[in-house]
Design an enzyme around this catalytic site. Structure first.
Site, PDB file in Angstrom:
ATOM      1  N   CYS A  70      13.242  -1.128   7.642  1.00 55.29           N
ATOM      2  CA  CYS A  70      12.683   0.086   8.254  1.00 55.29           C
ATOM      3  C   CYS A  70      13.240   0.279   9.662  1.00 55.29           C
ATOM      4  CB  CYS A  70      11.159  -0.015   8.320  1.00 55.29           C
ATOM      5  SG  CYS A  70      10.374   1.404   9.122  1.00 55.29           S
ATOM      6  N   CYS A  76       6.522   0.584  14.989  1.00 55.70           N
ATOM      7  CA  CYS A  76       5.331   0.988  14.236  1.00 55.70           C
ATOM      8  C   CYS A  76       4.544  -0.267  13.894  1.00 55.70           C
ATOM      9  CB  CYS A  76       5.760   1.726  12.965  1.00 55.70           C
ATOM     10  SG  CYS A  76       4.442   1.872  11.730  1.00 55.70           S
ATOM     11  N   CYS A  79       3.720  -2.931   9.721  1.00 64.44           N
ATOM     12  CA  CYS A  79       4.207  -4.193   9.153  1.00 64.44           C
ATOM     13  C   CYS A  79       4.372  -5.219  10.275  1.00 64.44           C
ATOM     14  CB  CYS A  79       5.540  -3.976   8.441  1.00 64.44           C
ATOM     15  SG  CYS A  79       5.448  -2.882   7.011  1.00 64.44           S
ATOM     16  N   CYS A 156       8.180   6.225   5.382  1.00 68.05           N
ATOM     17  CA  CYS A 156       7.897   4.797   5.510  1.00 68.05           C
ATOM     18  C   CYS A 156       8.383   4.126   4.223  1.00 68.05           C
ATOM     19  CB  CYS A 156       6.404   4.577   5.701  1.00 68.05           C
ATOM     20  SG  CYS A 156       5.876   2.863   5.458  1.00 68.05           S
ATOM     21  N   GLN A 280      -7.341   0.781  -5.236  1.00 70.28           N
ATOM     22  CA  GLN A 280      -6.351  -0.155  -4.714  1.00 70.28           C
ATOM     23  C   GLN A 280      -5.071   0.580  -4.310  1.00 70.28           C
ATOM     24  OE1 GLN A 280      -6.396  -3.245  -3.813  1.00 70.28           O
ATOM     25  NE2 GLN A 280      -8.407  -3.858  -4.573  1.00 70.28           N
ATOM     26  N   TYR A 309     -19.767  -3.631  -5.712  1.00 70.92           N
ATOM     27  CA  TYR A 309     -18.813  -2.918  -4.862  1.00 70.92           C
ATOM     28  C   TYR A 309     -17.739  -2.293  -5.766  1.00 70.92           C
ATOM     29  CZ  TYR A 309     -20.907  -6.365  -1.661  1.00 70.92           C
ATOM     30  OH  TYR A 309     -21.783  -7.173  -0.968  1.00 70.92           O
ATOM     31  N   GLU A 330     -22.251   0.793  -6.212  1.00 70.72           N
ATOM     32  CA  GLU A 330     -21.368   1.209  -5.117  1.00 70.72           C
ATOM     33  C   GLU A 330     -22.160   2.102  -4.169  1.00 70.72           C
ATOM     34  OE1 GLU A 330     -18.816   2.033  -2.455  1.00 70.72           O
ATOM     35  OE2 GLU A 330     -18.039   0.752  -4.059  1.00 70.72           O
ATOM     36  N   ASP A 375     -15.975  -7.206  -5.466  1.00 66.81           N
ATOM     37  CA  ASP A 375     -14.778  -6.829  -4.717  1.00 66.81           C
ATOM     38  C   ASP A 375     -15.252  -6.145  -3.439  1.00 66.81           C
ATOM     39  OD1 ASP A 375     -12.314  -6.082  -3.825  1.00 66.81           O
ATOM     40  OD2 ASP A 375     -11.827  -4.746  -5.476  1.00 66.81           O
ATOM     41  N   CYS A 402     -10.185  -9.285   0.092  1.00 69.12           N
ATOM     42  CA  CYS A 402      -9.076  -8.764   0.890  1.00 69.12           C
ATOM     43  C   CYS A 402      -8.986  -9.453   2.244  1.00 69.12           C
ATOM     44  CB  CYS A 402      -9.198  -7.246   1.065  1.00 69.12           C
ATOM     45  SG  CYS A 402     -10.697  -6.722   1.904  1.00 69.12           S
TER      46      CYS A 402
END
Length: 444
Positions: A70, A76, A79, A156, A280, A309, A330, A375, A402
């Site tokens: 990139c 930016c 990442c 991107c 996702q 969730y 949820e 999740d 996550c």
């Protein structure tokens, strides 16, 4: 301020992708430095204490260093480890999960190799781009790391090609319509962010403009021109956020033209995805992640499953064919609305979805569950939720995480009654520090 220069060799990467070096018994962390690289460094002191360690020059480079794909890296902040080869990124993420489980919960368990991608580019099905005026010109892009300074960038490498195409057309139309752009300092203007969601095949998309006020002149003409130029766009939505906040989405959605959702397919099932519904972000890895969850849950026709969730119901509906019954919970009403519609579309009659806080639901429910799949968001589950899980004593728990830190904390609560059977990291966000983890636990 004073400074001092020295030469050191990087020993490892920390949890934030920074190189770890030691000097005179102290540990320092240096950006853009990889293990075994020797570099000239500069320490900046203030009041006798080190405030910063700067990389001046690398004397010896690692064979694992690659040229970032990139042009905006690392300006930016999206990442953080694009300079590390992808093979080593996968190893780094496995070791990161292993280390954080030990660090925060003293859990020493053999973590499986990270499930990666064949081509770690063009994987994002969702991008949020700030809209700002830069040097007198309206621009769309991304923020610099730890700032709200815009880096103009319409393309991107992580986003889909359809998303790039939409961004270019949206920017052209914003300039054409001369709509006022939000100014964070003065709290003036209307246009704040552009949110684009696309499906796995890049055949459908939903475009949402986050605005301070939906009463923009020519909004239907704007939507009509966009949908005429980019046929894949199924609908244009205004999300209204009048608050002075860093939270991107507001509470109110206004459909300007078309449909308020698009369709995607997972495990041969059709799912509707709208502006606020959780889905996702990595289209190419969704079936890898949820496939692990499905394999670990392994329900039979005798099993009742709780999908906690549940978002738009993707995991629960993927399990429904094998299970006796699935109940999804949820807190986001729009997501539950999508989940119920997804069940109808796929003719799944043994799944029901409820609006509610998972902790409150599990604390008051009289229902019994054989398998619980959770999740949760980055902050993890609550202690009360986990206590209720222990009281219900399902035979299996599948935890999709996550954040390895909150995963470690939550696992430590569950391991009193459960055995950890498998821990598998999944790379949903190549070139970043983020890693998803799927865990299987069985009742002792």
């Amino acid at each position: 301020m004073t400074s001092r220069r020295f030469v050191a060799t990087c020993e490892a990467l920390d949890d934030f992708g920074r190189g770890i070096v030691h000097l005179e018994g102290k540990t320092y962390f240096v950006k853009d430095l990889l293990p075994k690289e020797e570099a000239e460094l500069e320490t900046v002191f203030s009041h006798g204490k080190v405030q910063e360690v700067r990389l001046r020059k690398r004397r010896r480079e690692s064979p694992d260093r690659v040229k970032p794909s990139c042009p905006n890296y690392p300006l930016c902040g999206g990442c953080q480890i694009m300079h590390l080869s992808y093979e080593k990124q996968l190893l780094y993420k496995k070791e990161k999960v292993q280390n954080l489980l030990h660090k925060f919960a003293k859990i020493d368990f053999p973590v499986s190799p990270t499930r990666g991608m064949t081509e770690p580019v063009r994987y994002r099905n969702k991008v949020q781009k700030p809209i700002r005026v830069v040097k007198g010109k309206v621009e769309i892009g991304f923020y610099k790391e730890n700032s709200h300074d815009l880096v103009p960038a319409l393309d991107c490498p992580a986003e889909s090609r359809l998303s790039v195409k939409i961004s270019r057309v949206v920017l052209k139309l914003i300039r054409q319509f001369s709509w006022p752009v939000y100014d964070e300092d003065r709290k003036t203007g209307i246009l704040r962010h552009l949110l684009i969601k696309t499906n796995r095949t890049e055949s459908e998309a939903l475009v949402t403009l986050i605005v301070k006020d939906e009463r923009l002149p020519g909004r239907k003409d704007f939507a009509r021109l966009l949908m005429a130029e980019v046929k894949e766009v199924q609908g244009v939505v205004f999300n209204v956020n009048p608050r002075a906040t860093n939270v991107i989405l507001g509470d109110k959605d206004v459909l300007i033209l078309g449909y308020p959702h698009f369709r995607d397919t997972i495990f041969e099932k059709t799912f509707l995805v709208s502006t606020k519904s959780f889905y996702q972000t990595n289209s190419k890895q969704i079936e890898t992640l949820y496939g692990l969850a499905r394999d670990f849950a392994a329900p039979t026709k005798e099993d009742k499953v709780l999908d906690a969730y549940c978002g738009t119901g993707t995991i629960g509906l993927s399990l429904a064919e094998q299970a006796k019954e699935v109940v999804g919970v949820e807190i986001v009403p729009d997501a539950v609305k999508d989940a119920r519609q997804n069940a109808r579309i796929n003719k799944v009659e043994n799944a029901r979805f409820l609006v509610g806080d998972c902790t409150e639901y599990l604390g008051r429910t009289k229902e019994k569950f054989d398998i619980i799949v959770l999740d949760p968001p980055r902050k993890g589950a609550t202690k009360e939720f986990l206590s209720s899980v222990l009281s219900l004593a399902p035979k299996r728990i599948v935890y999709v995480s996550c954040d390895p830190v909150t995963l470690a904390r939550d696992l430590s609560c569950l391991l009193s009654d459960y055995s950890l059977e498998e821990v598998v990291p999944v790379d949903m966000f190549p070139n970043t520090l983020h890693v998803e983890t799927v865990c299987k636990l069985t009742h002792r």
